[in-house]
Write a protein that holds these residues in place. Structure first.
Motif, mmCIF file in Angstrom:
data_model
loop_
_atom_site.group_PDB
_atom_site.id
_atom_site.type_symbol
_atom_site.label_atom_id
_atom_site.label_comp_id
_atom_site.label_asym_id
_atom_site.label_seq_id
_atom_site.Cartn_x
_atom_site.Cartn_y
_atom_site.Cartn_z
ATOM 1 N N UNK A 256 0.833 -1.211 0.000
ATOM 2 C CA UNK A 256 0.000 0.000 0.000
ATOM 3 C C UNK A 256 0.863 1.256 0.000
ATOM 4 N N UNK A 257 0.239 2.353 -0.367
ATOM 5 C CA UNK A 257 0.954 3.613 -0.420
ATOM 6 C C UNK A 257 1.377 4.048 0.982
ATOM 7 N N UNK A 258 2.616 4.503 1.067
ATOM 8 C CA UNK A 258 3.198 4.844 2.369
ATOM 9 C C UNK A 258 2.330 5.812 3.185
ATOM 10 N N UNK A 259 1.776 6.804 2.494
ATOM 11 C CA UNK A 259 1.010 7.826 3.231
ATOM 12 C C UNK A 259 -0.216 7.262 3.943
ATOM 13 N N UNK A 262 -0.495 4.228 8.155
ATOM 14 C CA UNK A 262 -1.022 4.265 9.522
ATOM 15 C C UNK A 262 -2.526 4.003 9.548
ATOM 16 N N UNK A 263 -3.249 4.630 8.640
ATOM 17 C CA UNK A 263 -4.706 4.452 8.630
ATOM 18 C C UNK A 263 -5.081 2.995 8.384
ATOM 19 N N UNK A 264 -4.421 2.383 7.401
ATOM 20 C CA UNK A 264 -4.751 0.988 7.080
ATOM 21 C C UNK A 264 -4.366 0.076 8.247
ATOM 22 N N UNK A 265 -3.217 0.358 8.825
ATOM 23 C CA UNK A 265 -2.792 -0.445 9.978
ATOM 24 C C UNK A 265 -3.812 -0.345 11.121
ATOM 25 N N UNK A 347 5.056 2.877 15.956
ATOM 26 C CA UNK A 347 6.175 3.708 15.511
ATOM 27 C C UNK A 347 7.054 2.968 14.502
ATOM 28 N N UNK A 348 6.664 1.722 14.179
ATOM 29 C CA UNK A 348 7.415 0.969 13.179
ATOM 30 C C UNK A 348 6.833 1.324 11.805
ATOM 31 N N UNK A 349 7.670 1.568 10.854
ATOM 32 C CA UNK A 349 7.267 1.938 9.479
ATOM 33 C C UNK A 349 6.388 3.196 9.429
ATOM 34 N N UNK A 359 -9.129 10.814 0.870
ATOM 35 C CA UNK A 359 -10.333 11.029 0.055
ATOM 36 C C UNK A 359 -11.288 9.870 0.295
ATOM 37 N N UNK A 360 -12.591 10.130 0.105
ATOM 38 C CA UNK A 360 -13.547 9.026 0.282
ATOM 39 C C UNK A 360 -13.182 7.867 -0.651
ATOM 40 N N UNK A 361 -13.161 6.688 -0.134
ATOM 41 C CA UNK A 361 -12.894 5.517 -0.968
ATOM 42 C C UNK A 361 -11.426 5.230 -1.208
ATOM 43 N N UNK A 362 -10.562 6.171 -0.854
ATOM 44 C CA UNK A 362 -9.133 5.993 -1.141
ATOM 45 C C UNK A 362 -8.517 4.824 -0.361
ATOM 46 N N UNK A 363 -8.856 4.767 0.925
ATOM 47 C CA UNK A 363 -8.287 3.715 1.766
ATOM 48 C C UNK A 363 -8.824 2.347 1.351
ATOM 49 N N UNK A 364 -10.123 2.310 1.087
ATOM 50 C CA UNK A 364 -10.739 1.044 0.655
ATOM 51 C C UNK A 364 -10.083 0.558 -0.628
#
Ligand code: ATP
Ligand code: MG
Length: 390
Positions: A256-259, A262-265, A347-349, A359-364
């Motif tokens: 996944x994209x680095x930015x 955290x959210x996905x984790x 704090x890892x990665x 943006x809406x739907x971006x994380x999904x």
């Protein structure tokens, strides 16, 4: 001298029909916790709990234990008078409260007559005992308005008690009276405080810790278990589910994209926590999140991470300043452990520029690259359950 604790129930006295259920639970909690400290006789009459302290017991330890049981508004540590007579009350007060008299310039006596058969009114008892004590301690003046010391005399059914006034109890509601919740426990300052605050409201806690070995060390895990242990001073017992999180973090990092890392984790943390919660009968998740504290704790971020679960997420620290959280951490005894310098999986990665407003739907869309179900299942299957006790 024989001592006893008189514990007054807190807000459960306001409960109507199910008050008895609350009282029973409170009594059970107190007995279970006290069993580790001393062999006390514990009984309840008219919303007052009596803890009789055996002669060979450590009375300070008994007091300390009682002051950490949620559900009690006040605690009075009292001496039991050998007889239920005024002479006995005066003699007991003279000995038992000698240190209090030594530290006071003024005093008064307040009496309660729980035993309505006792042949004097409470005012008469106070006047008589007060007069005698004034003679015994001539350096301490009676003062009915702002005394340094208030001598309490309680004429109860079986015994008469003497004490120097109540101190605040732990407050809140009996653990378990509001069900069970899963606490996401990191090694930081906030999450133990969040757990304590919800335990105070009557929730039984089950801890969940995400562990990223070898990125985070065995000592980091030990620190979290130690925090759990410290919480048991308040909540009795607790298990901590240690979830292997390394593989998930590596997958997110690789795919996944680095930015968005955290959210996905954090969405994975929520999904796994919900699965664990359902297994152990927990009906809510508790986190130490605090509005705006870090990038993952903005409104937008919390919306994105919270939306993958249906259980309510309780965030008792959400409106608190760090200093307020630290104050509680110190008071409940977790602070010193929390500030030990071991890293957390969060704090890892960590991305250099975490996305604040996805943006809406971006994380999904980004998560499409991952086999979410299998990853969650593997993590749940790998859980190590650790029972932490005092
Ligand atoms: P804390 O003192 O709780 O660590 P923090 O400011 O460091 O707070 P974050 O690391 O962003 O906050 O984590 C927010 C919340 O997510 C924590 O309060 C905790 O409830 C949960 N959390 C974070 N890391 C973990 C972990 N490794 N295991 C379990 N829960 C965690
Ligand atoms: Mg943390």
């Amino acid at each position: 001298m024989k001592e006893v604790l008189l514990l007054k129930c807190g807000e459960i006295v306001l409960k109507g029909l199910n008050r008895k259920t609350f009282e029973d639970r409170l009594l059970k909690n107190l007995k279970r916790r006290m069993a580790h400290v001393a062999d006390c006789e514990i009984t309840m009459r008219q919303s007052v709990v009596y803890v009789e302290i055996p002669d060979d017991a450590d009375a300070d330890a008994v007091m300390e234990c009682a002051s950490r049981v949620f559900g009690f508004a006040t605690i009075s540590r009292a001496a039991v008078c050998p007889e239920k007579t005024l002479e006995s009350v005066i003699a007991t007060a003279k000995d038992y409260l000698a240190p209090n008299f030594a530290a006071a310039k003024t005093f008064k006596v307040e009496s309660k007559r729980g035993d309505k058969k006792f042949p004097m009114t409470s005012t008469e008892i106070s006047q008589h005992v007060g007069g005698e004590l004034a003679d015994l301690f001539p350096d301490v003046r009676p003062d009915m308005h702002h005394p340094d010391l208030t001598v309490h005399v309680e004429m109860r059914e079986k015994y008469a008690f003497v004490h120097a006034g109540p101190v605040p109890g732990a407050g809140g509601m009996p653990i378990g009276s509001n069900g069970r919740a899963a606490l996401l426990l990191s090694g930081g300052i906030d999450s133990p405080v969040a757990g304590w605050m919800m335990a105070k409201r009557g929730l039984e806690l089950c801890g969940i810790h995400f562990f990223s070995y070898p990125y985070t060390s065995e000592r980091a895990k030990e620190k979290v278990l130690e925090l759990g242990r410290k919480l048991t001073a308040w909540c009795g017992r607790m298990s901590v589910m240690v979830v292997p999180f390394t593989h998930i973090q590596e997958e997110i990092r690789d795919k996944c994209h680095e930015e968005l890392f955290t959210l996905i984790m954090r969405r994975f943390m929520m999904r796994i926590s919900q699965a664990v919660a359902k297994r152990c009968g927990a009906k809510a998740l508790v986190t130490g999140e605090c509005l705006g504290q870090v990038a993952s704790q903005t409104m937008d971020a919390m919306l994105v991470t919270g939306s993958v679960v249906e259980l309510p997420i309780l965030r008792p620290c959400i409106g608190m300043d760090k200093e307020e959280i630290v104050q509680i951490a110190r008071r409940i005894g977790t602070f010193e452990t929390s500030i030990l310098p071991y890293e957390d999986c969060c704090t890892v990665f960590t991305p250099r520029h975490p996305r604040l407003r996805p943006m809406p739907g971006e994380v999904e869309a980004a998560e499409q690259a991952l086999d979410i179900e299998a990853m969650v299942q593997a993590a749940v299957d790998g859980i190590e359950r650790v029972q932490v006790n005092l």
